[in-house]
Scaffold this motif. Structure first.
Motif, PDB file in Angstrom:
ATOM      1  N   GLY A 220       0.804  -1.211   0.000  1.00 24.48           N
ATOM      2  CA  GLY A 220       0.000   0.000   0.000  1.00 24.48           C
ATOM      3  C   GLY A 220       0.837   1.260   0.000  1.00 24.48           C
ATOM      4  O   GLY A 220       0.313   2.364  -0.170  1.00 24.48           O
ATOM      5  N   GLN A 221       2.168   1.112   0.189  1.00 22.63           N
ATOM      6  CA  GLN A 221       3.050   2.279   0.216  1.00 22.63           C
ATOM      7  C   GLN A 221       3.317   2.781  -1.209  1.00 22.63           C
ATOM      8  O   GLN A 221       3.567   1.994  -2.119  1.00 22.63           O
ATOM      9  CB  GLN A 221       4.390   1.926   0.877  1.00 22.63           C
ATOM     10  N   ALA A 222       3.279   4.087  -1.387  1.00 27.80           N
ATOM     11  CA  ALA A 222       3.630   4.681  -2.678  1.00 27.80           C
ATOM     12  C   ALA A 222       5.143   4.706  -2.823  1.00 27.80           C
ATOM     13  O   ALA A 222       5.866   4.998  -1.867  1.00 27.80           O
ATOM     14  CB  ALA A 222       3.073   6.090  -2.791  1.00 27.80           C
ATOM     15  N   VAL A 223       5.630   4.387  -4.021  1.00 25.81           N
ATOM     16  CA  VAL A 223       7.067   4.426  -4.288  1.00 25.81           C
ATOM     17  C   VAL A 223       7.306   5.083  -5.647  1.00 25.81           C
ATOM     18  O   VAL A 223       6.479   5.001  -6.555  1.00 25.81           O
ATOM     19  CB  VAL A 223       7.701   3.012  -4.290  1.00 25.81           C
ATOM     20  N   GLY A 224       8.449   5.742  -5.751  1.00 25.35           N
ATOM     21  CA  GLY A 224       8.905   6.199  -7.050  1.00 25.35           C
ATOM     22  C   GLY A 224       9.566   5.038  -7.763  1.00 25.35           C
ATOM     23  O   GLY A 224      10.297   4.253  -7.151  1.00 25.35           O
ATOM     24  N   ILE A 225       9.292   4.887  -9.048  1.00 25.85           N
ATOM     25  CA  ILE A 225       9.848   3.792  -9.844  1.00 25.85           C
ATOM     26  C   ILE A 225      10.702   4.387 -10.946  1.00 25.85           C
ATOM     27  O   ILE A 225      10.241   5.244 -11.707  1.00 25.85           O
ATOM     28  CB  ILE A 225       8.732   2.924 -10.449  1.00 25.85           C
ATOM     29  N   GLU A 226      11.958   3.957 -11.021  1.00 30.73           N
ATOM     30  CA  GLU A 226      12.873   4.430 -12.054  1.00 30.73           C
ATOM     31  C   GLU A 226      13.450   3.220 -12.778  1.00 30.73           C
ATOM     32  O   GLU A 226      14.071   2.359 -12.157  1.00 30.73           O
ATOM     33  CB  GLU A 226      13.999   5.266 -11.443  1.00 30.73           C
TER      34      GLU A 226
ATOM     35  N   SER B  81      -3.940   1.751   0.120  1.00 30.07           N
ATOM     36  CA  SER B  81      -3.216   2.663  -0.761  1.00 30.07           C
ATOM     37  C   SER B  81      -2.798   3.913   0.004  1.00 30.07           C
ATOM     38  O   SER B  81      -3.170   4.113   1.160  1.00 30.07           O
ATOM     39  CB  SER B  81      -4.094   3.044  -1.955  1.00 30.07           C
ATOM     40  N   THR B  82      -1.999   4.753  -0.670  1.00 29.60           N
ATOM     41  CA  THR B  82      -1.527   6.020  -0.104  1.00 29.60           C
ATOM     42  C   THR B  82      -2.017   7.157  -0.983  1.00 29.60           C
ATOM     43  O   THR B  82      -1.684   7.214  -2.164  1.00 29.60           O
ATOM     44  CB  THR B  82       0.011   6.051  -0.033  1.00 29.60           C
ATOM     45  N   LEU B  83      -2.804   8.062  -0.405  1.00 28.05           N
ATOM     46  CA  LEU B  83      -3.324   9.199  -1.156  1.00 28.05           C
ATOM     47  C   LEU B  83      -2.778  10.530  -0.669  1.00 28.05           C
ATOM     48  O   LEU B  83      -3.004  11.563  -1.302  1.00 28.05           O
ATOM     49  CB  LEU B  83      -4.854   9.231  -1.095  1.00 28.05           C
ATOM     50  N   SER B  84      -2.038  10.502   0.447  1.00 27.85           N
ATOM     51  CA  SER B  84      -1.479  11.744   0.980  1.00 27.85           C
ATOM     52  C   SER B  84      -0.231  11.429   1.782  1.00 27.85           C
ATOM     53  O   SER B  84      -0.245  10.539   2.643  1.00 27.85           O
ATOM     54  CB  SER B  84      -2.502  12.457   1.867  1.00 27.85           C
ATOM     55  N   GLY B  85       0.848  12.142   1.484  1.00 21.00           N
ATOM     56  CA  GLY B  85       2.083  11.949   2.232  1.00 21.00           C
ATOM     57  C   GLY B  85       2.592  10.531   2.130  1.00 21.00           C
ATOM     58  O   GLY B  85       2.742   9.966   1.053  1.00 21.00           O
ATOM     59  N   HIS B  86       2.848   9.925   3.308  1.00 26.38           N
ATOM     60  CA  HIS B  86       3.326   8.542   3.374  1.00 26.38           C
ATOM     61  C   HIS B  86       2.305   7.631   4.047  1.00 26.38           C
ATOM     62  O   HIS B  86       2.604   6.470   4.317  1.00 26.38           O
ATOM     63  CB  HIS B  86       4.642   8.479   4.156  1.00 26.38           C
ATOM     64  N   GLU B  87       1.110   8.133   4.330  1.00 24.83           N
ATOM     65  CA  GLU B  87       0.125   7.399   5.123  1.00 24.83           C
ATOM     66  C   GLU B  87      -0.654   6.404   4.266  1.00 24.83           C
ATOM     67  O   GLU B  87      -1.275   6.771   3.268  1.00 24.83           O
ATOM     68  CB  GLU B  87      -0.860   8.378   5.767  1.00 24.83           C
TER      69      GLU B  87
END
Length: 310
Positions: free
Chosen positions: A38-44, A246-252
């Motif tokens: 559920g954590q948002a991550v940047g993918i490169e 999921s994460t919709l704000s910040g890291h929460e």
């Protein structure tokens, strides 16, 4: 080839990594229990080859020309070889073109699953550079969501679908990649017929794991530091009440209620259609938006799949 390479930005939009249909694909079973993501991550992701993203004009004594466009290159072509020399990065291609000195070259590109060979002759710019007249890209970046983490090995799965080149829609051949810590800084709500998207920023140099596979089922790799969290077994999805994380704000990370409307098979894979029933998700984002791809689906206390498209 000054100016012929797209520059990456720290600011990233999740819409780069999503499509427009919402389906589900099940997580495979690697351990008895998995950490819920559920954590948002940047993918490169760095491509194994150089992607043609567009064309530019080269000013010459005879007028403006674009040798690449005239030779039949197309946006989305993946350049993998020039005169028998393997091309993996934009720097490889720039150096190879400079060595041609105006001579015609045979270039191999991957296009639609096939290898196509084209012949092209660079043009000499007023600055004394030999140019093909194309914009290049050898990497893709965006925002996605972790689905699960295997607690013993740190193996993770994310995104729920492959990372594709936006020009061709084809999966990007992986040379190397990483996931980075990301913060969600905004949500553009979806409207009927138009998917919304999450906007995020990644911290420069804040790599938290590798990307080792880019597949139709998502990206996979290993995370450097295994976080704490909820451990659940995997299960089979069915119609009825469920939730997504999921994460919709910040890291929460938060859990949102959904309804599984339909479960079906397609090409040997189990898929499902969901309807968002959580009022806060509907009011805040208009439903599931781009960037939530990879959000784990929880049902009956088990991980049963992942959001793959919206």
């Amino acid at each position: 080839m000054r100016g012929e390479r797209d520059m990456r930005k720290k600011k990233i939009a999740a819409g780069l990594l999503c499509a427009l249909v919402f389906v589900m694909m099940p997580c495979g079973v690697w351990a008895e229990e998995l950490l819920v993501g559920g954590q948002a991550v940047g993918i490169e992701i760095s491509s194994d080859g150089v992607i043609v993203s567009g064309f530019s004009m080269v000013e010459t004594d005879a007028g403006a020309v674009s040798p690449a466009e005239e030779a039949g290159f197309r946006p989305g072509d993946l350049i993998v070889e020039i005169n028998g020399e393997t091309i993996r990065t934009a720097e490889d291609l720039i150096a190879a073109v400079a060595r041609l000195g105006g001579n015609e070259a045979s270039v191999a590109v991957q296009r639609g699953g096939e290898t196509v060979r084209l012949r092209v002759r660079p043009a000499l710019s007023p600055g004394g550079q030999w140019l093909l007249g194309m914009w290049l890209r050898d990497g893709v970046s965006g925002v996605g969501t972790i689905t699960f983490i295997e607690p013993e090995s740190g193996l993770y799965g994310a995104l729920g679908h492959s990372v594709n080149d936006e020009s061709s829609g084809q999966s990007v051949p992986l040379r190397e990649g990483r996931i980075c810590a990301a913060e969600i800084v905004g949500v553009s709500p979806g409207t009927p017929g138009t998917p919304g998207e999450l906007s995020g920023s990644s911290e420069s140099g804040a790599s938290i794991g590798s990307v080792e596979k880019n597949t139709a089922a998502g990206i996979f790799g290993h995370i450097a530091v295994i976080p704490g969290g909820r451990l659940l077994q995997t299960g089979q999805i069915h119609t009825g009440a469920a939730s997504i994380v999921s994460t919709l704000s910040g890291h929460e990370t938060r859990e949102y209620a959904v309804e599984v409307d339909r479960v079906y098979t397609d090409g040997g894979h189990t898929r499902a259609l969901l309807t968002v029933t959580d009022a806060s998700l509907v009011s805040g984002a208009g439903g599931i938006v781009q960037g939530m791809s990879g959000s784990p689906i929880i049902q009956d206390g088990s991980i049963v799949g992942a959001v793959t498209h919206v």
